[in-house]
Enzyme design. Structure first.
Site, PDB file in Angstrom:
ATOM      1  N   HIS A 236      46.541  27.929  26.640  1.00 34.99           N
ATOM      2  CA  HIS A 236      47.810  28.633  26.815  1.00 34.99           C
ATOM      3  C   HIS A 236      48.621  27.788  27.801  1.00 34.99           C
ATOM      4  CE1 HIS A 236      45.525  32.440  25.543  1.00 34.99           C
ATOM      5  NE2 HIS A 236      46.234  31.974  24.535  1.00 34.99           N
TER       6      HIS A 236
ATOM      7  N   GLU B  63      49.341  28.745  31.411  1.00 34.68           N
ATOM      8  CA  GLU B  63      48.235  29.053  32.329  1.00 34.68           C
ATOM      9  C   GLU B  63      47.744  27.718  32.883  1.00 34.68           C
ATOM     10  OE1 GLU B  63      45.641  31.453  29.915  1.00 34.68           O
ATOM     11  OE2 GLU B  63      47.252  32.885  29.516  1.00 34.68           O
TER      12      GLU B  63
ATOM     13  N   HIS C 218      41.435  29.803  31.613  1.00 38.70           N
ATOM     14  CA  HIS C 218      42.701  30.520  31.445  1.00 38.70           C
ATOM     15  C   HIS C 218      43.212  31.046  32.784  1.00 38.70           C
ATOM     16  CE1 HIS C 218      42.719  31.092  26.936  1.00 38.70           C
ATOM     17  NE2 HIS C 218      41.520  30.581  27.149  1.00 38.70           N
TER      18      HIS C 218
ATOM     19  N   GLU D  69      39.006  33.330  33.604  1.00 34.47           N
ATOM     20  CA  GLU D  69      40.370  33.662  34.055  1.00 34.47           C
ATOM     21  C   GLU D  69      40.400  33.362  35.543  1.00 34.47           C
ATOM     22  OE1 GLU D  69      42.768  34.784  32.093  1.00 34.47           O
ATOM     23  OE2 GLU D  69      41.631  35.228  30.272  1.00 34.47           O
TER      24      GLU D  69
HETATM   25 ZN   LIG Z   1      44.986  32.461  28.328  1.00 35.22          ZN
END
Ligand SMILES: [Zn+2]
Ligand SMILES: *[C@@H]1O[C@H](CO)[C@@H](O)[C@H](O)[C@H]1NC(C)=O
Ligand SMILES: *[C@@H]1O[C@H](CO)[C@@H](O)[C@H](O)[C@H]1NC(C)=O
Ligand SMILES: *[C@@H]1O[C@H](CO)[C@@H](O)[C@H](O)[C@H]1NC(C)=O
Ligand SMILES: *[C@@H]1O[C@H](CO)[C@@H](O)[C@H](O)[C@H]1NC(C)=O
Ligand SMILES: *[C@@H]1O[C@H](CO)[C@@H](O)[C@H](O)[C@H]1NC(C)=O
Length: 455
Positions: free
Chosen positions: A83, A86, A190, A293
């Site tokens: 992404h 990110e 991420h 994350e």
């Molecule tokens: Zn992501």
């Protein structure tokens, strides 16, 4: 000079030569090329393909034999920035590269790690997305998707539902890459939350599971999970990362009421998604992947980067070491010819697509200490069952080594080996019974409404 600046000034020269700022494609390439040149004996830089806009998808390999696979050395990978908005993972991986190459030969742990592991590092899977962000934002920026507006973490084949989307060049490049190496362990970096999330991200469709779900539906619980037969290993992997990151284990760090227990969650239980990279790695590439994350804010200010590096450095290294869990070895015939395409699995851990030996007859099985029965099967022939004990005491940068010699004598070489099929279609009918219940749809609905997605 205020206190924060003084602190930074003290920190910077100690940590690395690489500066703590965002590196755009050009700066990133310059750094990677410079590393590949200065540390040519332990690194190999290559591009696995191009983005829609023609940017290279760079991978830097670090290892004792960086250019090619060697029997017994497991393949590990980190992928960040799929992404594009990110951004923390992208910079962390550049710093990880810097850390690995500069400590090699000086720090015993890093030297052993590089000697025993082939580490593939891809700082950006979505370079177009990163360049497309015109206004960095903590929650959503236009660079999340690739140039064609596809979310790359929804773009892979899915084991549970048809994922009938147009496969993007970045996705195709990664799928081809996964075929070219026998990856064993991986993480996908991420941002937007602080949690280590493990497979599955998707589960059997609700209508397949109505009976199982009724109780959940009635109580409105959103804690249903979709688990793999290797759940003990995945939980261990996620805890290995989260427990060493000081902020990830604390509750509600991002102040959004997402209370993950010890900084770990099952992907599906958080929110289900279709076509994710993590499930694809596990189902089709025999590679255990978790999703990390790493920051509440997706695109934090660059002054924050040194703090992220400090919080994640130990976790990033410790996670790589887990590639040496369990058992590994080769399968041979009576004449010591390695046998490819032999199914090697643990009893009661059957995978949707069976895990098979590579062209060197090698297998790698990530397992926690304990007793297991290994099932070695040449498709169409009798299985060979062997009991093994993975010792409690951790092996020193190597899984337990065990080769298998099967009672064949060359006849397999001449016969085409029936390849167990693993079609690119939904396989939920074959999925294990403890997989998947109902979708936590209220949370999903709210996410969609607010356009907030993380993984
Ligand atoms: Zn992501
Ligand atoms: C590579 O070596 C050159 C010359 O010593 C140096 O200027 C440069 O900073 C080094 N780059 C890296 C990434 O180590
Ligand atoms: C690297 O690993 C091999 C075995 O895989 C070992 O023989 C050798 O001593 C190791 N080298 C270093 C520098 O640790
Ligand atoms: C996939 O999409 C194509 C084109 O839109 C369509 O013809 C086909 O029926 C779809 N397949 C499934 C299984 O949904
Ligand atoms: C971790 O939490 C502490 C305390 O809340 C905070 O000061 C620090 O900046 C956080 N680390 C990162 C990388 O955000
Ligand atoms: C061993 O694995 C093969 C291939 O997956 C499977 O067909 C067979 O049932 C397994 N054998 C036993 C005893 O579980």
């Amino acid at each position: 000079m205020d206190f924060a600046c003084l602190w930074l000034a003290l920190l910077l020269p100690l940590v690395a030569a690489l500066d703590f700022r965002y590196h755009h494609q050009e700066g990133m390439e310059e750094f990677l090329k410079s590393v590949a040149q200065n540390y040519s004996s332990i690194t190999h830089l290559h591009s696995i393909g191009k983005s829609v806009e023609g940017r290279n998808l760079w991978v830097l390999v670090v290892g004792r034999f960086p250019k090619e696979h060697r029997v017994g050395i497991p393949e590990f990978k980190y992928v960040a920035n799929m992404h594009g908005d990110e951004t923390v993972g992208r910079e962390l991986l550049l710093h990880l590269i810097d850390y690995l190459v500069t400590r090699h030969g000086k720090d015993l742990e890093i030297t052993n790690l590089i000697n025993s592991t082939r580490i593939h590092i891809m700082p950006s899977m979505n370079p177009d997305g990163f360049e497309a962000v015109w206004k960095p934002d903590c929650y959503y920026s236009n660079g999340r998707e690739n140039y064609n507006q596809y979310d790359l973490n929804r773009n892979f084949p899915d084991a549970f539902e048809y994922n009938n989307v147009s496969r993007q060049p970045e996705t195709q490049a990664v799928m081809k890459w996964l075929k070219s190496e026998t990856f064993v362990l991986s993480a996908n970096l991420h941002g937007g939350a602080l949690v280590a999330s493990y497979p599955f991200d998707n589960g059997a469709p609700v209508n397949q599971m109505v009976l199982v779900c009724l109780s959940n539906v009635a109580t409105g619980t959103s804690h249903s999970r979709s688990l793999t037969p290797d759940d003990d290993v995945f939980q261990h992997l996620a805890h290995t990362y989260a427990s060493r990151n000081p902020n990830m284990t604390k509750p509600d760090q991002c102040k959004n009421k997402m209370n993950f227990h010890n900084g770990v969650t099952n992907g599906y239980s958080w929110y289900p998604l279709q076509g994710g990279m993590q499930d694809y790695n596990y189902v089709w590439a025999q590679c255990f992947e978790i999703t990390l994350e790493l920051s509440c804010c997706k695109y934090p200010r660059e002054e924050k980067l040194p703090y992220f590096w400090n919080d994640n450095k130990v976790s990033l290294i410790e996670y790589i070491k887990q590639v040496h869990l369990g058992i590994k070895g080769q399968v041979f015939d009576q004449n010591r010819n390695p046998l490819p395409n032999v199914i090697v699995e643990v009893q009661d851990r059957k995978h949707i697509c069976p895990f098979k030996t590579n062209k060197y007859g090698e297998y790698y099985l990530l397992l926690l200490p304990g007793s297991y029965e290994i099932n070695v099967t040449v498709p169409g022939h009798e299985p060979h069952l062997t009991k093994v004990v993975i010792p409690e005491k951790s092996q020193h940068f190597s899984a337990l080594k065990k080769d298998f010699v099967l009672p064949f004598q060359g006849q397999l070489g001449s016969l085409p080996i029936p390849n167990p099929s693993c079609p690119m279609i939904p396989l939920y009918k074959m999925s294990p019974s403890h997989s998947a219940t109902t979708k936590p749809s209220l949370f999903l609905f709210l996410l969609t409404l607010l356009h907030i997605f993380f993984k």
